[in-house]
Design an enzyme around this catalytic site. Structure first.
Site, PDB file in Angstrom:
ATOM      1  N   GLU A 136      22.629  42.837  37.944  1.00 35.51           N
ATOM      2  CA  GLU A 136      21.659  42.617  36.867  1.00 35.51           C
ATOM      3  C   GLU A 136      21.420  41.137  36.595  1.00 35.51           C
ATOM      4  OE1 GLU A 136      22.615  44.455  33.087  1.00 35.51           O
ATOM      5  OE2 GLU A 136      20.828  43.660  32.134  1.00 35.51           O
ATOM      6  N   LYS A 185      19.211  45.887  38.715  1.00 32.45           N
ATOM      7  CA  LYS A 185      18.729  46.071  37.333  1.00 32.45           C
ATOM      8  C   LYS A 185      18.049  44.788  36.885  1.00 32.45           C
ATOM      9  CE  LYS A 185      20.299  47.178  32.641  1.00 32.45           C
ATOM     10  NZ  LYS A 185      21.162  48.053  31.844  1.00 32.45           N
ATOM     11  N   GLY A 187      14.184  43.980  25.090  1.00 29.39           N
ATOM     12  CA  GLY A 187      13.538  43.621  23.838  1.00 29.39           C
ATOM     13  C   GLY A 187      12.093  44.112  23.759  1.00 29.39           C
TER      14      GLY A 187
HETATM   15  P1  13P Z   1      18.314  46.621  26.975  1.00 33.69           P
HETATM   16  O1  13P Z   1      17.569  47.769  27.604  1.00 33.69           O
HETATM   17  O2  13P Z   1      18.478  46.760  25.483  1.00 33.69           O
HETATM   18  O3  13P Z   1      17.796  45.292  27.415  1.00 33.69           O
HETATM   19  O4  13P Z   1      19.798  46.730  27.496  1.00 33.69           O
HETATM   20  C1  13P Z   1      20.046  47.022  28.793  1.00 33.69           C
HETATM   21  C2  13P Z   1      21.257  46.325  29.218  1.00 33.69           C
HETATM   22  O5  13P Z   1      22.205  46.935  29.625  1.00 33.69           O
HETATM   23  C3  13P Z   1      21.258  44.853  29.150  1.00 33.69           C
HETATM   24  O6  13P Z   1      22.350  44.363  29.852  1.00 33.69           O
END
Ligand code: 13P
Length: 341
Positions: free
Chosen positions: A177, A219, A263
């Site tokens: 991510e 991600k 967000g």
């Molecule tokens: P959000 O969808 O709230 O951005 O969170 C996903 C997430 O795991 C961020 O690391």
């Protein structure tokens, strides 16, 4: 690293069949902020009660393939004594675990580096024992004047690749991510450039460290106008630019891309995913799904308010958002379905 058919199957299960991931891995501090918004105290029991409400939602496994947990959460049990990983498996939801220990200042800069590599191999073995079959590590990339720097991108990419290799060695699917934040006033074009550069550097690091691409999930953020940008790109533009960017830098070997919501409002996060899957149906090498935190949980926590007699409406709210995002995975969502709830 050796290719694993089992890890590829897990990655495909997590991102396919119109299901997606519930990110419920807020650290104790972050969940505290969410609980404070409904005036519920940040105690272990309240955190447990809230997570139990989410995981026990009847039928959630129809739309949710996996749940990302926090270290405390994977060790917790329901009020009735059932360990959370077991409860999730019963729901046909694969337990996952956040393994980074947060983003801190990158020495000598105003940018951030994600930490958590020390002792990670041992921790992964323990999490596997506790039932985790996938993991998450989030790098945070900020856009501003003169940033992100190459130093920040390369250091974060190196850590992401080390984490991913350790996961694969432990029999766990790594969710990679790299989040380019939507904070600020930059345009969608700037977001495109930074996201493309970030992903290019991340995949170079994964290659250098011999990470098996069939055995990861990506991600990412969507390619989107920043929150305070005066020109907000519309839904179709976000879908087209996001896919155009990924086609350039995400190898076809990656089984699935599961977006973060970052967000965005709940309904916009759903609409963007839906537009990608409807415009590019059957033309993409990867499954496109979701791994939302806020965009799945917000209506549920607001409906709950910490009250026992509101658990059912909170679960209905989560189930609804999960269903809407599931529809978006096949391009079958429309805002009319929101009203039908
Ligand atoms: P959000 O969808 O709230 O951005 O969170 C996903 C997430 O795991 C961020 O690391």
């Amino acid at each position: 690293m050796k290719y694993s058919a089992e890890l590829e199957e897990t990655a495909r299960l997590l991102s396919g069949a119109n299901r997606g991931i519930l990110a419920a891995d807020e650290s104790t501090g972050t969940i505290g902020k969410r609980l404070q918004s409904i005036k519920v105290e940040n105690t272990e029991t309240n955190r447990r009660d809230y997570r139990e409400l989410l995981f026990a939602t009847p039928g959630l496994g129809e739309y949710i393939s996996g749940a990302i947990l926090y270290d405390e959460t994977i060790r917790q049990s329901s009020a009735g004594g059932q360990p959370f990983p077991e409860l999730l498996n019963e729901q046909k939801i694969i337990p996952g675990i956040k393994v980074d220990t947060g983003a801190r200042q990158l020495a000598g800069t105003r940018e951030k580096i994600t930490e958590g590599l020390d002792g990670l191999g041992d921790r992964l073995a323990q999490y596997h024992e506790l039932g985790a079959r996938f993991a998450k590590w989030r790098a945070v990339i900020e856009i501003g004047t003169d940033i992100p720097s190459r130093y920040c991108l390369e250091t974060n990419a190196h850590a992401l690749a080390r984490y991913a290799a350790l996961c694969q060695a432990a029999g766990i699917v790594p969710i990679v991510e790299p989040e380019v934040l939507m904070d600020g006033a930059h345009t969608i074009e700037r977001c495109f450039d930074v996201t493309r550069r970030t992903l290019h550097i991340v995949f170079k690091a994964l290659y250098d460290q011999d990470v098996v691409l069939e055995n990861i999930l990506l991600k990412p953020n969507m390619v989107i106008s920043a929150t305070d940008c005066p020109q907000q790109a519309d839904v179709e533009a976000v879908a087209r630019e996001t896919v155009r960017c990924f086609r350039q830098v995400v190898p076809a070997a990656v089984p699935g891309i599961v977006f973060l919501s970052g967000g965005q409002s709940n309904e916009l996060a759903t609409a963007h995913l839906n537009a990608m899957n409807s415009i590019f149906a059957d033309q993409l090498p990867w499954q496109l799904s979701f791994s939302y935190g806020r965009a799945l949980q917000q209506p549920a926590i607001q409906a709950w308010q910490g009250a026992k007699d509101k658990i059912k409406s909170a679960q209905d709210a989560l189930y609804h958002r999960a269903r809407m995002n599931s529809l978006a995975c096949s391009g079958a969502y429309s805002s009319d379905q929101e009203k039908a709830a």
